[in-house]
Motif scaffolding. Structure first.
Motif, short mmCIF file in Angstrom:
data_model
loop_
_atom_site.label_atom_id
_atom_site.label_comp_id
_atom_site.label_asym_id
_atom_site.label_seq_id
_atom_site.Cartn_x
_atom_site.Cartn_y
_atom_site.Cartn_z
N ALA A 5 0.84 -1.20 0.00
CA ALA A 5 0.00 0.00 0.00
C ALA A 5 0.87 1.25 0.00
CB ALA A 5 -0.93 -0.01 1.20
N LEU A 6 1.95 1.24 0.77
CA LEU A 6 2.86 2.38 0.81
C LEU A 6 3.52 2.59 -0.55
CD1 LEU A 6 4.37 4.58 2.37
CD2 LEU A 6 6.05 2.84 2.99
N ALA A 7 3.95 1.51 -1.18
CA ALA A 7 4.57 1.62 -2.50
C ALA A 7 3.58 2.18 -3.52
CB ALA A 7 5.10 0.26 -2.96
N GLY A 8 2.33 1.72 -3.46
CA GLY A 8 1.31 2.24 -4.37
C GLY A 8 1.02 3.70 -4.12
N SER A 9 0.98 4.09 -2.85
CA SER A 9 0.75 5.49 -2.50
C SER A 9 1.90 6.37 -2.98
CB SER A 9 0.60 5.61 -0.98
OG SER A 9 0.46 6.95 -0.61
N THR A 10 3.12 5.89 -2.85
CA THR A 10 4.28 6.64 -3.30
C THR A 10 4.24 6.83 -4.82
OG1 THR A 10 5.59 5.78 -1.48
CG2 THR A 10 6.81 6.67 -3.34
N GLU A 11 3.88 5.76 -5.53
CA GLU A 11 3.79 5.85 -6.99
C GLU A 11 2.67 6.81 -7.40
OE1 GLU A 11 2.80 2.91 -10.72
OE2 GLU A 11 3.83 2.07 -8.97
#
Length: 102
Positions: free
Chosen positions: A70-76
């Motif tokens: 979820a964090l990686a998706g939010s960063t992207e």
């Protein structure tokens, strides 16, 4: 910072606390600069050092992985929105410069 599977806990702790490790983290932007590779190294170290008679609960591991995803998706998403914002700003500036002055 290399975490070895054959070195044991003491060697891994030395590698993690080695001089220069903090300097590398600071030069990359601190804890906020950790990436997926760092997460995978930490997860591998955690799996290697856990007690085989009392392993980490699968639900906890899956929750950690879901949070990181979820964090990686939010960063992207944030990066994409920043790119869109920059393009819109450039478009607005181009339209303002193209307007005839009266």
């Amino acid at each position: 910072m290399a975490v070895e599977s054959t070195g044991g806990l003491a060697a891994n702790l030395q590698a993690l606390n080695a001089p220069g490790t903090a300097a590398r983290a600071t030069s990359r932007g601190g804890m906020g600069a950790l990436d997926q590779g760092d997460f995978l190294r930490l997860m591998l170290a955690q799996l290697q050092q856990q007690d085989p008679l009392e392993p980490v609960d699968n639900k906890d591991m899956l929750a950690q992985m879901a949070q990181f995803t979820a964090l990686a998706g939010s960063t992207e998403t944030n990066q994409t929105l920043a790119d869109i914002s920059a393009k819109l700003d450039a478009l607005i500036a181009a339209q303002k410069s193209a307007q005839p002055t009266t």
